[in-house]
Design an enzyme around this catalytic site. Structure first.
Site, mmCIF file in Angstrom:
data_model
loop_
_atom_site.group_PDB
_atom_site.id
_atom_site.type_symbol
_atom_site.label_atom_id
_atom_site.label_comp_id
_atom_site.label_asym_id
_atom_site.label_seq_id
_atom_site.Cartn_x
_atom_site.Cartn_y
_atom_site.Cartn_z
ATOM 1 N N GLY A 71 15.232 6.362 13.918
ATOM 2 C CA GLY A 71 15.347 7.312 12.823
ATOM 3 C C GLY A 71 14.159 8.244 12.763
ATOM 4 N N CYS A 126 9.259 2.450 -5.532
ATOM 5 C CA CYS A 126 7.977 3.156 -5.463
ATOM 6 C C CYS A 126 6.804 2.197 -5.492
ATOM 7 C CB CYS A 126 7.864 4.153 -6.621
ATOM 8 S SG CYS A 126 6.262 4.977 -6.707
ATOM 9 N N GLU A 132 15.923 -6.982 -14.658
ATOM 10 C CA GLU A 132 15.452 -6.705 -13.307
ATOM 11 C C GLU A 132 15.665 -7.954 -12.449
ATOM 12 O OE1 GLU A 132 14.343 -5.780 -9.835
ATOM 13 O OE2 GLU A 132 14.378 -4.173 -11.325
ATOM 14 N N HIS A 173 -11.567 30.487 -3.429
ATOM 15 C CA HIS A 173 -11.910 30.406 -2.014
ATOM 16 C C HIS A 173 -13.035 29.386 -1.843
ATOM 17 C CE1 HIS A 173 -12.780 31.662 2.103
ATOM 18 N NE2 HIS A 173 -14.060 31.635 1.763
ATOM 19 N N GLY A 186 17.942 5.853 6.733
ATOM 20 C CA GLY A 186 18.486 6.257 5.448
ATOM 21 C C GLY A 186 18.512 5.134 4.435
#
Length: 454
Positions: free
Chosen positions: A176, A41, A33, A437, A263
């Site tokens: 965006g 995330c 890494e 409900h 993006g």
């Protein structure tokens, strides 16, 4: 040269979990890494941003408390340093949890550095050459920065850098109008900033059906956010301690901060993929087959960098597919995955399967049912009636094709549809379930009962 059973490049939401599975089986694995465990995330995506969304909602609830008979004296104040620290704490807890987990695995070696291929079975990191018969790429993506005139000359923010902000912008301009941009737009409006959203396309969240996009814009605009769609000739210039943003046919906008949310670009350009012979598409995404293997035997691409989903849950599902096929004797395929995701504005959008537009274009006999949230008991009780629920089905086969739940708890209620689609349940079966409900999900059988061919 150091030899392993498997090498993992990138520690996002797919590779590390597969590496851990292999390590638990006694296989020797290297997890490389270049920066932080956990990927987008944990460090710059879901966890910090949804923590910020929660802080923004708390401000909104406090500010609107009078509508519910709750009186708060004085204006609502926002301490952005506390807001930022809270998000940072959530990130660090998750990152440190991964560090602690991996440190207890004897056959896993975590290496921090930038890995590049030197061949189809070899990578170099920190001056060392590593080799393995299987190599897994989980390198993620980064914000895309378009070549707007003047943008390089101003100090702009991205979805990664804005989470480090500990002051409140006077006027945030978001470039965006898709998922990331919209979440930050509403968030900072609720913190108290003036906010403008600029979108080059004709609609916000243009992937969605037009009625969904229109409803999203209504929700955003109702909170005082200015929206400019169909924006052309976007340009930037320094203006004292701020930034001037110009678009054709509109007065210049004087921003204190600019967020570029246009993006994501895969982090594949500096891996030396050509030395391994690994193919990418024209956007830089690594091409993979149904089982996530690249065109080179033994090299796999997982998560955002393969272009088959840009979400934590799709990345994690890539891990599940690879683990099932490589370790558990399974035969799982990417094409079996039903598309599903959420947009975390408030109220949220939960989406599953096809849009109505996609279903119509497929040539099927399509049935659609739609109900406004103003006719949902739970939404009225909570005083949050914006949005609607829509289900799309195949009128001939009675297959559920997709759904869009834009409204209170839509991100949770959509799972009733996701589960039914994964189980292959036809809509008449789901129609006769007896839900609890009062909930939002209880409307699913009612909406199904109103399905009509279009």
């Amino acid at each position: 040269m150091k030899t392993y059973d498997a090498i993992f490049i990138g520690a996002g939401q797919a590779g590390p979990f597969l590496a851990a599975r292999m390590a638990e089986k006694g296989m020797k694995v290297a997890l490389i890494e270049r920066k932080y465990l956990g990927g987008t995330c944990v460090n710059a995506g879901c966890m910090p941003t949804k923590t910020l969304v929660a802080s923004a909602r708390a401000a909104h609830v406090a500010r609107t408390g009078g509508d519910y008979g709750v009186k708060i004296s004085g204006p609502i104040g926002i301490d952005m340093k506390v807001v930022r620290k809270r998000a940072e704490t959530v990130t660090m807890n998750a990152r440190n949890g991964l560090t602690g987990w991996f440190s207890g695995m004897k056959s896993m070696e975590v290496i921090y550095g930038h890995a590049t291929f030197t061949g189809a079975r070899t990578v170099e990191v920190n001056g060392e050459v590593l080799t393995a018969p299987q190599i897994f790429l989980n390198v993620g993506a980064r914000p895309t920065i378009p070549d707007f005139p003047g943008l390089a000359d101003v100090d702009y923010l991205t979805s990664t850098s804005i989470i480090q902000l500990d002051t409140l912008p006077r006027h945030l301009v978001v470039i965006g109008g898709s998922y990331i941009g919209l979440e930050f737009a509403q968030m900072y409006r609720r913190f108290g900033a003036e906010v403008t959203v600029i979108e080059r396309g004709p609609k916000l969240a243009s992937r969605e059906d037009e009625d969904v996009s229109d409803a999203i814009e209504e929700i955003i605009a109702s909170e005082g956010i200015a929206v400019h769609t169909g924006a052309e000739n976007i340009a930037f210039a320094k203006a004292g301690d701020g930034i001037t943003v110009s678009i054709s046919g509109k007065p210049d906008i004087k921003a204190s901060h600019v967020l570029v949310a246009t993006g994501r670009t895969p982090n594949t350009g500096d891996l030396g993929l050509d030395k391994a012979g690994v193919a990418t598409d024209k956007r830089g995404f690594i091409t993979v087959d149904e089982r996530l293997m690249t065109n080179v035997e033994g090299i796999y691409a997982l998560g955002d960098c393969n272009g088959h989903g840009a979400f934590t849950h799709t990345s994690y599902n890539d891990f599940e597919i690879a683990a099932a096929n490589l370790l558990d004797g399974g035969d799982r395929k990417v094409s079996s995955r039903i598309p599903a995701y959420a947009l975390y504005i408030d109220p949220p959008l939960g989406r599953a399967g096809m849009t109505e537009k996609q279903a119509r274009a497929s040539g099927r006999e399509v049935a659609v049912s739609k109900r406004p949230m103003s006719r949902v008991g739970r939404a009225n009780e909570r005083g949050e009636t914006k949005g609607f629920m829509k289900i799309v089905a195949d009128a001939e086969t009675q297959e559920i094709l997709g759904a869009a739940f834009l409204g209170i708890e839509g991100d949770e209620a959509i799972h009733g549809i996701i589960d039914a689609m994964n189980a292959g349940t036809t809509y008449p079966v789901l129609q006769w379930s007896v839900p609890i409900h009062p909930t939002v999900s209880e409307l699913i059988p009612t909406i199904i009962g109103d399905l009509k061919p279009v």
